[in-house]
Design an enzyme around this catalytic site. Structure first.
Site, PDB file in Angstrom:
ATOM      1  N   HIS A 137     -43.243 -22.595 -28.364  1.00  0.00           N
ATOM      2  CA  HIS A 137     -43.182 -23.305 -28.010  1.00  0.00           C
ATOM      3  C   HIS A 137     -41.649 -23.255 -27.724  1.00  0.00           C
ATOM      4  O   HIS A 137     -40.643 -23.281 -28.579  1.00  0.00           O
ATOM      5  CB  HIS A 137     -43.626 -24.412 -29.013  1.00  0.00           C
ATOM      6  CG  HIS A 137     -44.030 -25.675 -27.607  1.00  0.00           C
ATOM      7  ND1 HIS A 137     -42.935 -26.478 -26.859  1.00  0.00           N
ATOM      8  CD2 HIS A 137     -44.785 -26.469 -26.628  1.00  0.00           C
ATOM      9  CE1 HIS A 137     -43.557 -27.515 -26.134  1.00  0.00           C
ATOM     10  NE2 HIS A 137     -44.674 -27.449 -26.238  1.00  0.00           N
ATOM     11  N   HIS A 138     -41.169 -23.794 -26.635  1.00  0.00           N
ATOM     12  CA  HIS A 138     -39.666 -23.904 -26.749  1.00  0.00           C
ATOM     13  C   HIS A 138     -39.589 -25.475 -26.458  1.00  0.00           C
ATOM     14  O   HIS A 138     -37.900 -25.160 -27.589  1.00  0.00           O
ATOM     15  CB  HIS A 138     -40.128 -24.690 -25.109  1.00  0.00           C
ATOM     16  CG  HIS A 138     -38.277 -23.881 -24.525  1.00  0.00           C
ATOM     17  ND1 HIS A 138     -37.014 -24.342 -25.162  1.00  0.00           N
ATOM     18  CD2 HIS A 138     -38.117 -23.560 -22.570  1.00  0.00           C
ATOM     19  CE1 HIS A 138     -36.198 -23.519 -24.580  1.00  0.00           C
ATOM     20  NE2 HIS A 138     -36.537 -22.986 -22.908  1.00  0.00           N
ATOM     21  N   ALA A 139     -40.137 -26.109 -27.521  1.00  0.00           N
ATOM     22  CA  ALA A 139     -39.642 -27.278 -29.093  1.00  0.00           C
ATOM     23  C   ALA A 139     -39.175 -26.280 -30.214  1.00  0.00           C
ATOM     24  O   ALA A 139     -38.071 -27.323 -30.884  1.00  0.00           O
ATOM     25  CB  ALA A 139     -40.781 -28.303 -29.246  1.00  0.00           C
TER      26      ALA A 139
END
Length: 457
Positions: A137-139
């Protein structure tokens, strides 16, 4: 429980079924000489036996009240069999079939009840090869930090066999390490706080400078100058992925002849390919397309830190220009002006100003907003520097590494490239419904590069 930075939490808050917000990567490997038919299966079993997992890969999002996921919780009972999976293509699998499988895998959401990552070993490829597709995830990570983690899990020595995957450290260092931002003596934290306050205070003149540029100077490519295009429409969650590499020597030779950077030539390749692709579909706007080009704000001292640290330059792609050399010149000048604008600014200031053209991406999530707001830019084009020498994973030579990135609402196509062992590797990720015949862009990329070579080299 650790609070998320705003730059990370926005990727969770803005995610939906139609808008998966994870980044991915596809690596192609050649089996070592003498490897048997169970080589990939044995690798999978070895990966499942790793019990030491980096704290970064144990994080799962946690909501605070009714606000949503704004904090990280650690998963102390991670299920590796869920995260690390073994797949196979019908032998002899072709690259086209591999890309179709990656397209499907990339379109599914990550499970928020678990740490936000998956790794897929893919067997059955022709010519004694196998592949690894990962998504995170880009988070958790941006493209630069993801590539650094991959690189640290590989070796330049083809005989080294004790190579661990990106999610497993060689030593238990991260478990005992203090949270990022709390290292060093107490006074260093006070100094950092004063530095942040200073940056916030000096942000106001930077915003004024930005506004002055928008309304008076017009000396750079600015938000909302981009035309409406076939890419700036609502998208679905289904993905299409295409990938190919080009020799760096060809790209560098064009840059030397034109007085441009490798990144400028890469953007010009994309511009020429997009121009031809849209002409084929009868969809080329009269005004030039505008690309958002992320720039990494990470330093070497950042090490293996996760999270996101990027700025943004808006660059004209000069798709209204027919001559390929004139197009390259316009792109090179646009990038030069964008870099000059950020000269002397701190990381905080660059990040804050880069958020301005990203604002329409958040607005675009509101139903009907696409018809009311012009696009700040037409597509994202990223260049993430990668390893310069050939790398190996337990004796298997990595032949290629291709980024699999994120189309956003109103941004149906994403182009991300990385360099590896004398090659520039392009990964094109698009909305399956909105961007038809995506693989044709690969042919147009070659045509675009050849056109510049014909006039310059």
């Amino acid at each position: 429980m650790a609070m998320m930075p705003v730059t990370d939490s926005m990727f969770l808050l803005g995610e939906s079924r139609e808008h998966p917000l994870h980044v991915g990567g596809l690596q192609l490997f050649q089996r070592p000489e003498g490897a048997g038919p169970d080589f990939v299966g044995n690798l999978h079993r070895e990966l499942l036996s790793e019990v030491d997992i980096r704290s970064l890969f144990r994080r799962r999002p946690r909501g605070i009240g009714t606000v949503g996921p704004l904090a990280w919780a650690n998963d102390d009972d991670i299920d590796l069999e869920y995260h690390v999976r073994l797949s196979a293509l019908p032998a002899p699998g072709q690259v086209r079939q591999l890309l179709e499988l990656v397209s499907r895998l990339h379109g599914s959401l990550l499970d928020r009840h678990r740490p936000l990552w998956e790794a897929h070993l893919i067997d059955g490829l022709s010519e004694n090869r196998f592949a690894v597709y990962t998504k995170v995830h880009h988070a958790l990570v941006d493209g630069v930090s993801a590539l650094r983690l991959l690189q640290k899990s590989l070796s330049e020595d083809p005989d080294e066999r004790d190579m661990r995957p990106p999610w497993s450290p060689r030593m238990r260092t991260d478990a005992a390490a203090p949270p990022r931002g709390r290292e060093g003596p107490p006074l260093s934290g006070i100094a950092n706080a004063f530095g942040a306050v200073r940056d916030v205070i000096s942000l106001a003149p930077a915003v004024v400078r930005y506004a002055n540029q928008v309304f008076q100077e017009q000396s750079a490519t600015l938000p909302f100058e981009a035309p409406k295009s076939m890419f700036n429409v609502p998208i679905t969650g289904a993905r299409r992925f295409a990938a190919q590499g080009w020799p760096m020597d060809r790209i560098r030779a064009v840059g030397v002849a034109a007085g441009a950077t490798v990144n400028d030539v890469m953007l010009a390749m994309c511009a020429g390919a997009l121009r031809e692709y849209m002409i084929e579909l009868g969809a080329l706007p009269d005004k030039p397309l505008v690309a958002a080009v992320p720039i990494s704000l990470r330093s070497d001292s950042d090490g293996e830190a996760g999270g996101n640290a990027v700025g943004l330059i808006l660059c004209t792609l000069a798709t209204d220009v027919e001559d390929p050399v004139d197009r390259l010149t316009a792109i090179s000048e646009s990038m030069r002006r964008g870099k000059q604008f950020y000269s002397g600014m701190s990381q905080l200031q660059i990040t804050a100003l880069s958020a301005i053209p990203f604002a329409p991406l958040a607005v675009a999530l509101v139903p009907g907003a696409q018809k009311l707001t012009p696009p700040a830019f037409n597509l994202l084009i990223s260049n993430v520097p990668g390893p310069k020498r050939p790398l190996y994973w337990n004796g298997a030579r990595m032949e290629g590494v291709y980024p699999v990135s994120i189309p956003y609402e109103g941004q149906a196509l994403n182009i991300t490239v990385t360099s590896y062992d004398g090659s520039l590797e392009f990964g094109l990720t698009g909305c399956r419904r909105t961007v038809p015949h995506l693989q044709r862009l690969l042919t147009h990329l070659e045509t675009s590069l050849a056109a510049m070579e014909k006039e310059l080299v």
